[in-house]
Enzyme design. Structure first.
Site, short mmCIF file in Angstrom:
data_model
loop_
_atom_site.label_atom_id
_atom_site.label_comp_id
_atom_site.label_asym_id
_atom_site.label_seq_id
_atom_site.Cartn_x
_atom_site.Cartn_y
_atom_site.Cartn_z
N SER A 61 -11.49 -7.21 21.49
CA SER A 61 -10.92 -6.02 20.85
C SER A 61 -9.43 -5.85 21.07
O SER A 61 -8.80 -4.98 20.45
CB SER A 61 -11.64 -4.77 21.37
N LYS A 100 -2.36 -2.11 25.38
CA LYS A 100 -3.42 -1.72 24.45
C LYS A 100 -3.60 -0.21 24.45
O LYS A 100 -3.53 0.44 25.50
CB LYS A 100 -4.71 -2.43 24.89
N SER A 103 -12.95 -9.26 25.49
CA SER A 103 -11.91 -8.69 24.62
C SER A 103 -10.48 -9.05 24.97
O SER A 103 -9.57 -8.76 24.19
CB SER A 103 -12.05 -7.16 24.58
#
Length: 455
Positions: free
Chosen positions: A159, A82, A183
């Site tokens: 997320s 990420k 997330s």
């Protein structure tokens, strides 16, 4: 997922093929790069792909293997991360067009540990701006597309949206996300992957762009539970206190605790059916299933976690969200700015109340007990149906963040239209061994059922 899909094979099988000379890391990386090239224009999972560096690293690791210097079960396996973790020489974007300006001078320690274990960083994945959102949308850079639904743009969850999409579409064998309020688990559930939320502090967040230091954690998204176990073992801080990784699947497990059905409502009927089937599946394995009485409602844990997050996020990002000329996602800007209205005394009271709740956790949950509940209250929805002002996807996940539990989301069913449904297993801090052991039992039981529920 078909076993002929080489990218989705378990790590132990990939390692066996490499040891036998039937596969090389270079060939596996090249296959991942080809899939990214073919699919990512539509799915939008990656913000950067390090093609040349990944191939060079794979070749070096292949030479090491030939020379008898294999580093372990992760040697030569590609991974994506990420875009909130520093990687030396690259800008950390944090899902934003305004956050990162200069390349990082060092790689985040958790990622360096994975590279030291032999993993090949293949690129950085898309995310919700500043990691503050559970739908998986990003007005600044675009929203990744859930690969489980080919005919329309369904959300991937946030997320860690891009990491989940990259794994679910078999562009990479595994990816790293972060979990501050759900997330990792939310996108794992919506895209049908494994997603492990680690205990706070067990995996270092040094070199990671902060949203809320009280809750920020790093965790893997994978095709297989054992793959998550291997990644966790490699990247965790060696000084952190955790239980020994559970190698015996028959090791004693305590009670499976289930909140009353009314406390979980509202639930989509498909999710409710999957929960009942999951309870039955775990019961059939011989585990004791008992009710759980929580001191507060799920919406209270969600709200308290959100308020602490907003206050801490505003402290870190105030200089960005208060500049009206910066091209930020308006929904994320609004969420962060809510922290401005929270005074220091109210914040201190919330932090103190949380510490008190952590101190009373032993009265609620035994050290060998786990909590079973849906990861999300309903499956993925279409992007055009998202309401940015509401946050239903994190209603059942933030309990684990507030109480510093570790948790894992496991796909247990699909709807008739093909949308995945995930269940989460939660346990006390440092019991990643326990949640993965129970998750393996749940997954085995549900795979036998091959459950498809009506939308």
């Amino acid at each position: 997922m078909p076993q002929t899909d080489i990218v989705a094979l378990p790590f132990v099988e990939l390692a066996r093929l490499m040891a036998a000379g039937e596969l090389t890391s270079e060939a596996l990386v090249a296959e991942c790069l080809a899939r990214i090239e073919a699919q990512d224009a539509a799915l939008h999972a990656f913000v950067a792909v390090y093609s040349e560096a990944a191939i060079a690293t794979a070749r070096r690791l292949d030479r090491e293997r030939v020379e008898g210097r294999a580093r372990g079960p992760l040697h030569g396996i590609p991974i994506a991360v990420k875009d909130l973790a520093d990687t030396e020489g690259h800008v950390t974007g944090f899902g934003s067009r305004a956050y990162g300006t200069t390349p990082a001078i060092a790689t985040a320690p958790f990622l360096r540990r994975l590279e030291d274990a032999g993993m090949v960083l293949i690129g950085k994945t898309q995310m919700v701006e500043f990691a503050f959102g559970s739908w998986g949308t990003n007005a600044a850079l675009g929203a990744p597309r859930n690969p489980r639904m080919a005919d329309d743009h369904y959300v991937a969850g946030g997320s860690s949206s891009g990491s989940a999409v990259a794994v679910a579409a078999s562009m990479v064998p595994a990816a790293i996300g972060s979990d501050t309020g759900g997330s990792v688990r939310i996108p794992a559930a919506l895209c049908g992957t494994i997603g492990l939320k680690t205990s706070r502090g067990v995996v270092s967040t040094d070199g990671v762009a902060p949203l809320s230091p009280s809750f920020d954690t790093i965790g893997p998204l994978t095709h297989h539970i054992d793959d998550a176990r291997l990644i966790f073992a490699a990247m965790r801080d060696p000084t952190a206190t955790v239980s020994a990784l559970m190698s015996d699947p028959n090791r004693s497990i305590g009670t499976v605790r289930i909140p009353p059905r009314a406390e979980l409502d509202p639930l989509d009927p498909a999710v409710a059916a999957a929960l009942l089937a999951s309870i039955a599946g775990l019961s059939e394995t011989g585990l004791s299933v008992q009710p759980l009485v929580l001191p507060r409602a799920f919406v209270d844990y969600q709200a308290e976690t959100g308020a602490i997050m907003a206050k801490e996020a505003y402290g870190a990002l105030r200089h960005l969200v208060e500049d009206p000329d910066l091209p930020l996602d308006p929904a994320v800007r609004s969420r962060v700015r809510q922290g401005a209205a929270i005074d220091d005394a109210a914040h201190a009271a919330r932090v103190a109340a949380r510490h008190q709740a952590l101190g009373a956790l032993e009265e609620m949950l035994g050290k060998d007990d786990v909590i079973l509940l849906p990861t999300t209250p309903f499956p993925a929805c279409r992007l055009i149906d998202v309401e940015e002002a509401v946050f239903p996807m994190s209603r059942l996940t933030r309990l684990a963040n507030y109480l510093d539990l570790c948790a894992i989301s496991v796909p247990v069913a699909t709807t008739a239209t093909g949308l995945p449904i995930g269940m989460q297993i939660c346990a006390r801090h440092g019991r990643e061994d326990l949640v993965m052991a129970v998750a393996a039992k749940l997954q085995a039981a549900m795979q036998q059922r091959n459950l498809v529920v009506e939308d």
